[in-house]
Design an enzyme around this catalytic site. Structure first.
Site, PDB file in Angstrom:
ATOM      1  N   ALA A   5       1.006  -1.066   0.390  1.00  0.00           N
ATOM      2  CA  ALA A   5      -0.361   0.578  -0.138  1.00  0.00           C
ATOM      3  C   ALA A   5       0.822   1.242  -0.505  1.00  0.00           C
ATOM      4  O   ALA A   5       0.187   2.535   0.373  1.00  0.00           O
ATOM      5  CB  ALA A   5      -0.591  -0.245   1.429  1.00  0.00           C
ATOM      6  N   CYS A   6       1.685   1.197  -0.242  1.00  0.00           N
ATOM      7  CA  CYS A   6       3.358   2.599  -0.323  1.00  0.00           C
ATOM      8  C   CYS A   6       2.413   3.625  -1.122  1.00  0.00           C
ATOM      9  O   CYS A   6       2.092   2.862  -2.366  1.00  0.00           O
ATOM     10  CB  CYS A   6       4.680   2.061   0.193  1.00  0.00           C
ATOM     11  SG  CYS A   6       4.429   0.818   1.270  1.00  0.00           S
ATOM     12  N   THR A   7       3.247   4.493  -0.746  1.00  0.00           N
ATOM     13  CA  THR A   7       3.875   5.982  -1.768  1.00  0.00           C
ATOM     14  C   THR A   7       5.240   5.962  -2.140  1.00  0.00           C
ATOM     15  O   THR A   7       5.829   6.437  -0.868  1.00  0.00           O
ATOM     16  CB  THR A   7       2.300   6.930  -2.189  1.00  0.00           C
ATOM     17  OG1 THR A   7       1.043   6.113  -1.951  1.00  0.00           O
ATOM     18  CG2 THR A   7       2.411   7.527  -3.656  1.00  0.00           C
ATOM     19  N   GLU A  98       7.961   0.067  -2.427  1.00  0.00           N
ATOM     20  CA  GLU A  98       6.547  -0.097  -3.177  1.00  0.00           C
ATOM     21  C   GLU A  98       6.770  -1.131  -4.278  1.00  0.00           C
ATOM     22  O   GLU A  98       6.708  -1.668  -4.935  1.00  0.00           O
ATOM     23  CB  GLU A  98       7.324   1.094  -3.938  1.00  0.00           C
ATOM     24  CG  GLU A  98       5.697   1.397  -4.930  1.00  0.00           C
ATOM     25  CD  GLU A  98       5.152   2.148  -4.230  1.00  0.00           C
ATOM     26  OE1 GLU A  98       3.994   2.431  -4.191  1.00  0.00           O
ATOM     27  OE2 GLU A  98       5.788   2.959  -3.379  1.00  0.00           O
ATOM     28  N   ARG A 246      -3.715   8.225  -7.003  1.00  0.00           N
ATOM     29  CA  ARG A 246      -2.272   9.077  -5.847  1.00  0.00           C
ATOM     30  C   ARG A 246      -0.535   9.614  -7.059  1.00  0.00           C
ATOM     31  O   ARG A 246      -0.863  10.219  -6.668  1.00  0.00           O
ATOM     32  CB  ARG A 246      -1.899   7.551  -5.495  1.00  0.00           C
ATOM     33  CG  ARG A 246      -2.765   7.256  -4.376  1.00  0.00           C
ATOM     34  CD  ARG A 246      -1.730   6.313  -3.220  1.00  0.00           C
ATOM     35  NE  ARG A 246      -2.687   4.923  -3.359  1.00  0.00           N
ATOM     36  CZ  ARG A 246      -1.325   4.132  -3.454  1.00  0.00           C
ATOM     37  NH1 ARG A 246      -0.184   3.765  -2.484  1.00  0.00           N
ATOM     38  NH2 ARG A 246      -2.479   2.333  -4.427  1.00  0.00           N
TER      39      ARG A 246
END
Length: 471
Positions: A5-7, A98, A246
């Site tokens: 779930a990273c950005t 990521e 995003r």
């Protein structure tokens, strides 16, 4: 556990106001899952060294000599170390990972390797052993080819000259692209790298036999070009709600002159900002929840709009980091690890120089249950109190964040001025002292903030009545 779930953000040196190379990422997993912050000292062993994963059993030999590096490991190693991000003594920064997804076609041709290298091991087995960002790419790429990988990921590398983004696809294949000096990239849980130039080794690195693997297994949907994310990645309906918005949010912030839609598979990997970017703009992006759009979960949009897309900063963020590498300085002073524990939008980025010898005790504490001595839990407590009465409490929280951001900018300016007159052990001790002061200030102000929010909340409960004080 689900670490998907990273950005991420990467910025080249000619795209920043001060010539810094910047990489950063939100580490997202669970709403109550503390991180610690540590410094590993340099080590030289006399007997063979080995890494063994407590998660999937991945095993490999390690070099005898390891450089000092910083890291943010989990509170428990039950599921692996997950050291995630840090800067080493040579001024190399790394952020892993990521999480991305490979499509069924490539997994059918080259499956993931159950006991191969995974996210939890990557910083630990790479960062202490490389002297440049490019070396980091090549070391990790070689490990993926040799041992295979247990998952698909994107990994960020930087030094004082350049930033690189590496993506793994399927079990043994990978590619990396250098971020143009005047460009930036934002990434959100999808394969992002586009066209590969196999004749440009200054800007692209990749697995041996990559082209042959794709041709042999008939994986390329294009007859005239090699687009990595089209061959290895996914483009499904979930991406349009979970991922592409995003990326759109970052590009609308930094390149507003280019009209794009949040649900688009055509958003470019590399983009160019309409102005020079500062480190606090990278922090603001990682703290974003679509402010200024109908999609902000705490904004003015409709109920449908506010839940349409997954925001960048959210309750499941464990920590957010921005790794800044400034030019023309000793690596100990050049590198700053800006670290926000918990939810970036509700926390604050504290500056820690790469040259520190140790981290404050509060950053070594914190388990799954609330602990008022833990830095993670101090910042997380404010998030919980804010969420209970968001619109009433936000102005109070925002004011404290602003005060701390200004104080930390002033601290960096002062530390730079004094630090440039120091070298060696004296510099390391000074940087550690300044880091402790910044960490202490942040924790102190957030404890005071929690007390204020609790006090104000006493009159906001549902069992309340505005009575006549004369009765």
């Amino acid at each position: 556990m689900n670490y998907s779930a990273c950005t991420s953000i990467l910025i080249g040196p000619r795209a920043t106001v001060d010539g810094s190379v910047i990489i950063g990422r939100n580490e997202d997993a669970k709403a109550a899952w503390p991180k610690h912050f540590v410094v590993h000292p340099a080590k030289t062993a006399t007997t063979p060294q080995q890494f063994v994963s407590t998660d999937n059993g991945f095993t490999m030999p390690l070099p005898l000599t390891a450089a000092k590096y910083t890291a943010t490991p989990e509170w428990t190693d039950k599921y692996g170390l997950f050291e995630e991000d840090g800067i080493n003594a040579y001024g190399v920064a790394m952020s892993a990972t990521e999480s991305t997804y490979s499509n069924e076609r490539v997994l059918g041709a080259d499956p993931l390797v159950k006991d191969g290298i995974g996210e939890e091991a990557m910083v630990t087995v790479v960062l202490p052993y490389v002297k440049t960002a490019r070396e980091g790419v090549l070391r990790l790429g070689q490990l993926v080819e040799t041992y295979g990988t247990s998952e698909s990921n994107g990994i960020l590398f930087a030094d004082q000259q350049e930033a690189w983004y590496l993506e793994t696809g399927a079990g043994h294949y990978w590619v990396a692209q250098r971020i143009p000096a005047n460009g930036y990239a934002v990434v959100a849980n999808q394969m992002a790298i586009q066209a590969i130039d196999f004749h440009d080794d200054a800007n692209f690195l990749y697995a041996r036999n990559l082209k042959r693997f794709v041709v042999t297994n008939h994986l390329n949907p294009h007859s005239d070009r090699f687009i990595w994310r089209d061959i290895f990645g996914t483009q499904d309906q979930s991406d349009l709600y979970y991922n592409t918005p995003r990326v759109w949010d970052g590009q609308r912030r930094f390149t507003p002159q280019v009209a794009q839609e949040p649900q688009s598979f055509k958003l470019p990997f590399i983009q160019y900002a309409d102005h020079l970017l500062a480190v606090d703009e990278a922090q603001a992006y990682l703290s974003s929840h679509f402010e200024g759009t109908p999609y902000d979960p705490v904004g003015a949009g409709s109920a449908t709009e506010k839940t349409a897309f997954r925001p960048i900063s959210l309750a499941k963020t464990q920590e957010s980091h921005v790794l800044q590498l400034r030019p023309d300085m000793d690596p100990a002073l050049a590198g700053i690890q800006w670290l926000a524990m918990g939810v970036a939008a509700q926390s604050v980025y504290v500056p820690f120089y790469a040259g520190i010898d140790s981290t404050p005790e509060a950053y070594h504490l914190g388990a799954e249950t609330y602990d008022d001595q833990s830095a993670y839990w101090v910042y997380k407590l404010v998030s919980v109190l804010l969420d209970a009465h968001y619109h009433e409490a936000w102005p109070t929280v925002s004011a404290v964040q602003k005060d701390l951001r200004i104080a930390f900018k002033q601290s960096v300016k002062q530390t730079d001025a004094t630090g440039q007159q120091l070298t060696g052990i004296e510099l390391n001790h000074y940087l550690t002292q300044q880091a402790n002061a910044n960490a202490t200030l942040g924790i102190k102000r957030y404890r005071e903030l929690a007390a204020t929010l609790i006090t104000k909340a006493t009159d906001m409960g549902p069992l309340n009545y505005h009575q006549d004080l004369n009765l």
